[in-house]
Design a protein around this motif. Structure first.
Motif, mmCIF file in Angstrom:
data_model
loop_
_atom_site.group_PDB
_atom_site.id
_atom_site.type_symbol
_atom_site.label_atom_id
_atom_site.label_comp_id
_atom_site.label_asym_id
_atom_site.label_seq_id
_atom_site.Cartn_x
_atom_site.Cartn_y
_atom_site.Cartn_z
ATOM 1 N N ALA A 156 54.748 22.500 44.815
ATOM 2 C CA ALA A 156 53.362 22.963 44.933
ATOM 3 C C ALA A 156 52.662 22.286 46.107
ATOM 4 O O ALA A 156 51.860 22.908 46.811
ATOM 5 C CB ALA A 156 52.616 22.672 43.631
ATOM 6 N N ASP A 157 52.955 20.977 46.339
ATOM 7 C CA ASP A 157 52.362 20.275 47.469
ATOM 8 C C ASP A 157 52.787 20.907 48.791
ATOM 9 O O ASP A 157 52.014 20.937 49.756
ATOM 10 C CB ASP A 157 52.771 18.801 47.453
ATOM 11 N N LEU A 158 54.045 21.370 48.843
ATOM 12 C CA LEU A 158 54.585 21.932 50.079
ATOM 13 C C LEU A 158 54.358 23.435 50.184
ATOM 14 O O LEU A 158 54.740 24.051 51.178
ATOM 15 C CB LEU A 158 56.089 21.633 50.158
ATOM 16 N N GLY A 159 53.798 24.021 49.123
ATOM 17 C CA GLY A 159 53.554 25.455 49.145
ATOM 18 C C GLY A 159 54.821 26.273 49.043
ATOM 19 O O GLY A 159 54.877 27.404 49.536
ATOM 20 N N ILE A 160 55.856 25.702 48.415
ATOM 21 C CA ILE A 160 57.133 26.407 48.276
ATOM 22 C C ILE A 160 57.151 27.149 46.943
ATOM 23 O O ILE A 160 56.970 26.538 45.891
ATOM 24 C CB ILE A 160 58.313 25.415 48.327
ATOM 25 N N PRO A 161 57.356 28.464 46.966
ATOM 26 C CA PRO A 161 57.418 29.204 45.697
ATOM 27 C C PRO A 161 58.680 28.857 44.925
ATOM 28 O O PRO A 161 59.738 28.610 45.516
ATOM 29 C CB PRO A 161 57.422 30.677 46.150
ATOM 30 N N THR A 162 58.569 28.805 43.633
ATOM 31 C CA THR A 162 59.722 28.501 42.774
ATOM 32 C C THR A 162 59.890 29.615 41.753
ATOM 33 O O THR A 162 58.942 30.327 41.434
ATOM 34 C CB THR A 162 59.526 27.167 42.035
ATOM 35 N N LYS A 163 61.076 29.749 41.260
ATOM 36 C CA LYS A 163 61.355 30.755 40.232
ATOM 37 C C LYS A 163 61.391 30.099 38.863
ATOM 38 O O LYS A 163 61.547 28.873 38.750
ATOM 39 C CB LYS A 163 62.687 31.442 40.511
ATOM 40 N N TYR A 164 61.273 30.928 37.838
ATOM 41 C CA TYR A 164 61.260 30.419 36.474
ATOM 42 C C TYR A 164 62.601 29.788 36.127
ATOM 43 O O TYR A 164 63.664 30.319 36.460
ATOM 44 C CB TYR A 164 60.963 31.562 35.494
ATOM 45 N N GLU A 165 62.549 28.629 35.480
ATOM 46 C CA GLU A 165 63.758 27.964 35.014
ATOM 47 C C GLU A 165 63.675 27.796 33.508
ATOM 48 O O GLU A 165 62.820 27.080 33.010
ATOM 49 C CB GLU A 165 63.923 26.596 35.681
ATOM 50 N N GLY A 166 64.547 28.468 32.799
ATOM 51 C CA GLY A 166 64.589 28.305 31.353
ATOM 52 C C GLY A 166 65.608 27.248 30.977
ATOM 53 O O GLY A 166 65.915 26.356 31.771
ATOM 54 N N ILE A 167 66.113 27.337 29.775
ATOM 55 C CA ILE A 167 67.134 26.384 29.337
ATOM 56 C C ILE A 167 68.377 27.146 28.916
ATOM 57 O O ILE A 167 68.289 28.280 28.418
ATOM 58 C CB ILE A 167 66.628 25.523 28.162
ATOM 59 N N PRO A 168 69.573 26.570 29.120
ATOM 60 C CA PRO A 168 70.797 27.221 28.656
ATOM 61 C C PRO A 168 70.793 27.349 27.129
ATOM 62 O O PRO A 168 70.213 26.523 26.430
ATOM 63 C CB PRO A 168 71.900 26.271 29.135
ATOM 64 N N ILE A 169 71.438 28.380 26.649
ATOM 65 C CA ILE A 169 71.524 28.611 25.198
ATOM 66 C C ILE A 169 72.965 28.405 24.753
ATOM 67 O O ILE A 169 73.889 29.004 25.304
ATOM 68 C CB ILE A 169 71.062 30.038 24.854
#
Length: 228
Positions: A156-169
């Motif tokens: 967020a500080d660098l303005g880099i978009p990120t994708k959703y990270e869930g958890i393995p099932i």
């Protein structure tokens, strides 16, 4: 006599485990003072009738259930009333504010400077200059807010978009498929069988562990010594 002690121990053990489960999932280090007191009292109350067959079993069960009722009552009251919460749990205390150690707060909480420095080191802060705020929480833990110049850089500080990270099932654990996980991952048994067969495994019982991550990538490990 031995059988009596066995069954008394079994009953009290099940009762204490049930009571502790009903009390919540906090770890011992996260217990509030009143929860710690109740936990210690319950262990003592269970130990007496367990060791002494002359003490009626009901004399241990009723006090334990009474403490459970008391703990539930206090917890409910704490959730509904800030006054009750502050009364039984206390309130957080600021130990460092704007980079300055508050001596009065240390004295009030009976927290020594060495204790404070130790806790800061445990949190990963070795230089007092890096700390903006340090707050002693009601469970005895310390929350640390570093100075803005010393914080880790985030996307967020660098303005880099990120994708959703869930958890393995986890799908298969020690040769047994987890039905609830299948529903959660929206998978069928046939799809699971297809995946393990791709890895040369014909039987679910031969799978030691299998899971799927949010992107659909599988991790499958076969049990040692099992054939294809």
């Amino acid at each position: 006599m031995v059988i009596t002690i066995f069954f008394r121990t079994l009953i009290l053990y099940v009762l204490v485990v049930l009571v502790m489960r009903l009390m919540g999932k906090r770890q011992m280090g996260e217990l509030q003072p009143f929860e710690l007191v109740i936990t210690i009292m319950i262990s003592e109350l269970a130990a007496v009738p367990m060791q002494n067959t002359g003490v009626p079993l009901i004399n241990g069960i009723i006090p334990i259930l009474t403490l459970l009722f008391l703990q539930t009552l206090i917890t409910f009251g704490s959730l509904k009333s800030d006054f009750i919460k502050k009364l039984v749990c206390g309130s957080p205390t600021i130990l460092i504010a704007k980079g300055r150690i508050l001596e009065d707060a240390l004295k009030k909480t009976q927290y020594s400077l060495n204790d404070l420095m130790e806790q800061l080191r445990i949190k990963g802060f070795f230089n007092i200059h890096d700390i903006e705020y340090a707050i002693l929480e009601t469970d005895g833990d310390i929350s640390v807010i570093p100075k803005s110049q010393k914080r880790y850089v985030t996307p967020a500080d660098l303005g880099i978009p990120t994708k959703y990270e869930g958890i393995p099932i986890s799908i298969i654990v020690d040769g047994k498929i987890k039905e609830e996980s299948l529903k959660c991952a929206n998978l069928t048994l046939e799809q699971v069988l297809t995946e393990i067969k791709k890895r040369g495994i014909e039987d679910i019982q031969h799978v030691f562990f299998a899971c799927i991550d949010p992107e659909g990538n599988w991790f499958v490990q076969k049990k040692e010594g099992k054939g294809k």
